[in-house]
Design an enzyme around this catalytic site. Structure first.
Site, PDB file in Angstrom:
ATOM      1  N   ASP A  28       0.851  -1.199   0.000  1.00  0.00           N
ATOM      2  CA  ASP A  28       0.000   0.000   0.000  1.00  0.00           C
ATOM      3  C   ASP A  28       0.885   1.247   0.000  1.00  0.00           C
ATOM      4  OD1 ASP A  28      -3.219   0.532   1.057  1.00  0.00           O
ATOM      5  OD2 ASP A  28      -1.790   2.196   1.128  1.00  0.00           O
ATOM      6  N   ILE A  29       0.491   2.226  -0.794  1.00  0.00           N
ATOM      7  CA  ILE A  29       1.290   3.449  -0.936  1.00  0.00           C
ATOM      8  C   ILE A  29       1.267   4.298   0.342  1.00  0.00           C
ATOM      9  CG2 ILE A  29      -0.495   5.017  -1.842  1.00  0.00           C
ATOM     10  CD1 ILE A  29       1.524   5.723  -4.096  1.00  0.00           C
ATOM     11  N   ASN A  82     -12.820  -3.234   2.999  1.00  0.00           N
ATOM     12  CA  ASN A  82     -13.794  -2.163   3.165  1.00  0.00           C
ATOM     13  C   ASN A  82     -14.810  -2.254   2.029  1.00  0.00           C
ATOM     14  OD1 ASN A  82     -12.369  -1.123   5.387  1.00  0.00           O
ATOM     15  ND2 ASN A  82     -10.988   0.011   4.030  1.00  0.00           N
ATOM     16  N   GLY A  88     -16.042   2.750   4.100  1.00  0.00           N
ATOM     17  CA  GLY A  88     -14.819   3.534   3.900  1.00  0.00           C
ATOM     18  C   GLY A  88     -14.019   3.107   2.686  1.00  0.00           C
ATOM     19  N   GLN A  89     -14.686   2.441   1.725  1.00  0.00           N
ATOM     20  CA  GLN A  89     -13.970   1.986   0.524  1.00  0.00           C
ATOM     21  C   GLN A  89     -13.706   3.170  -0.399  1.00  0.00           C
ATOM     22  OE1 GLN A  89     -16.097  -0.951  -1.784  1.00  0.00           O
ATOM     23  NE2 GLN A  89     -14.322  -1.415  -3.064  1.00  0.00           N
ATOM     24  N   HIS A  95     -10.483  -5.415  -2.824  1.00  0.00           N
ATOM     25  CA  HIS A  95      -9.127  -5.598  -2.295  1.00  0.00           C
ATOM     26  C   HIS A  95      -9.204  -5.950  -0.814  1.00  0.00           C
ATOM     27  CE1 HIS A  95     -10.194  -1.326  -1.938  1.00  0.00           C
ATOM     28  NE2 HIS A  95      -9.472  -1.290  -0.833  1.00  0.00           N
ATOM     29  N   HIS A  97      -6.897  -5.654   2.596  1.00  0.00           N
ATOM     30  CA  HIS A  97      -5.729  -5.120   3.269  1.00  0.00           C
ATOM     31  C   HIS A  97      -5.145  -6.240   4.126  1.00  0.00           C
ATOM     32  CE1 HIS A  97      -6.819  -0.767   2.600  1.00  0.00           C
ATOM     33  NE2 HIS A  97      -8.020  -1.295   2.485  1.00  0.00           N
TER      34      HIS A  97
HETATM   35  P1  5GP Z   1      -9.821   1.456   0.602  1.00  0.00           P
HETATM   36  O1  5GP Z   1     -10.008   2.703   1.406  1.00  0.00           O
HETATM   37  O2  5GP Z   1     -10.508   1.551  -0.743  1.00  0.00           O
HETATM   38  O3  5GP Z   1     -10.173   0.215   1.351  1.00  0.00           O
HETATM   39  O4  5GP Z   1      -8.263   1.333   0.365  1.00  0.00           O
HETATM   40  C1  5GP Z   1      -7.601   1.775  -0.770  1.00  0.00           C
HETATM   41  C2  5GP Z   1      -6.124   1.682  -0.475  1.00  0.00           C
HETATM   42  O5  5GP Z   1      -5.424   1.853  -1.691  1.00  0.00           O
HETATM   43  C3  5GP Z   1      -5.621   2.761   0.491  1.00  0.00           C
HETATM   44  O6  5GP Z   1      -5.030   2.144   1.631  1.00  0.00           O
HETATM   45  C4  5GP Z   1      -4.603   3.544  -0.346  1.00  0.00           C
HETATM   46  O7  5GP Z   1      -3.478   3.953   0.405  1.00  0.00           O
HETATM   47  C5  5GP Z   1      -4.232   2.543  -1.441  1.00  0.00           C
HETATM   48  N1  5GP Z   1      -3.818   3.163  -2.695  1.00  0.00           N
HETATM   49  C6  5GP Z   1      -4.494   4.135  -3.380  1.00  0.00           C
HETATM   50  N2  5GP Z   1      -3.834   4.452  -4.508  1.00  0.00           N
HETATM   51  C7  5GP Z   1      -2.724   3.673  -4.549  1.00  0.00           C
HETATM   52  C8  5GP Z   1      -1.639   3.547  -5.490  1.00  0.00           C
HETATM   53  O8  5GP Z   1      -1.561   4.219  -6.521  1.00  0.00           O
HETATM   54  N3  5GP Z   1      -0.670   2.632  -5.188  1.00  0.00           N
HETATM   55  C9  5GP Z   1      -0.718   1.859  -4.068  1.00  0.00           C
HETATM   56  N4  5GP Z   1       0.289   1.003  -3.882  1.00  0.00           N
HETATM   57  N5  5GP Z   1      -1.726   1.956  -3.163  1.00  0.00           N
HETATM   58  C10 5GP Z   1      -2.716   2.851  -3.396  1.00  0.00           C
END
Ligand code: 5GP
Length: 110
Positions: A28-29, A82, A88-89, A95, A97
């Site tokens: 994750d970034i 999520n 909170g998605q 995906h 985590h």
């Molecule tokens: P969500 O909130 O949808 O469950 O999580 C999305 C996740 O994707 C977040 O933890 C966010 O940091 C990660 N993310 C978003 N854009 C990028 C990206 O361009 N590269 C990587 N490696 N992670 C990303």
């Protein structure tokens, strides 16, 4: 097209952990734990709620392989998906985590 499809195609670079024909895992970034990996299907499925059980079974096995590869099988880890607005998605591409590397508390969820 979601940002994760661009990661699958290589248009956006990522730090890959593990990959097979169906799934990809990458760091994750914006990590919320010392080890924070995302595991995704290569095909875009919107979220956990839209996914069928056969695919989720295979993705679960993949998550176990990822966790073992980075040593989290020994220390423990957390898996979170999520779903939707209240979940909170942010990225509408299923995906999970995978979080570990420290004892996680319930108030620092990804
Ligand atoms: P969500 O909130 O949808 O469950 O999580 C999305 C996740 O994707 C977040 O933890 C966010 O940091 C990660 N993310 C978003 N854009 C990028 C990206 O361009 N590269 C990587 N490696 N992670 C990303």
């Amino acid at each position: 097209m979601t940002i994760f499809e661009k990661i699958v195609s290589g248009e956006i670079p990522s730090k890959k952990v593990l990959e097979n024909d169906d799934f990809l895992a990458f760091y994750d970034i914006n990590p919320k734990a010392p080890i924070h990996i995302l595991a995704i299907p290569k095909v875009c499925i919107k979220d956990f709620h839209s996914a069928d059980s056969a695919m989720l079974g295979k993705l679960s096995e993949f998550i176990q392989e990822v966790a073992t590869k980075v040593g989290l099988d020994k220390t423990g880890y957390r898996v979170i998906s999520n779903i939707g607005f209240d979940g909170g998605q942010e990225v509408p591409h299923l995906h999970f985590h995978i979080l570990g590397g420290a004892k996680l508390r319930f108030d620092n969820l990804a």
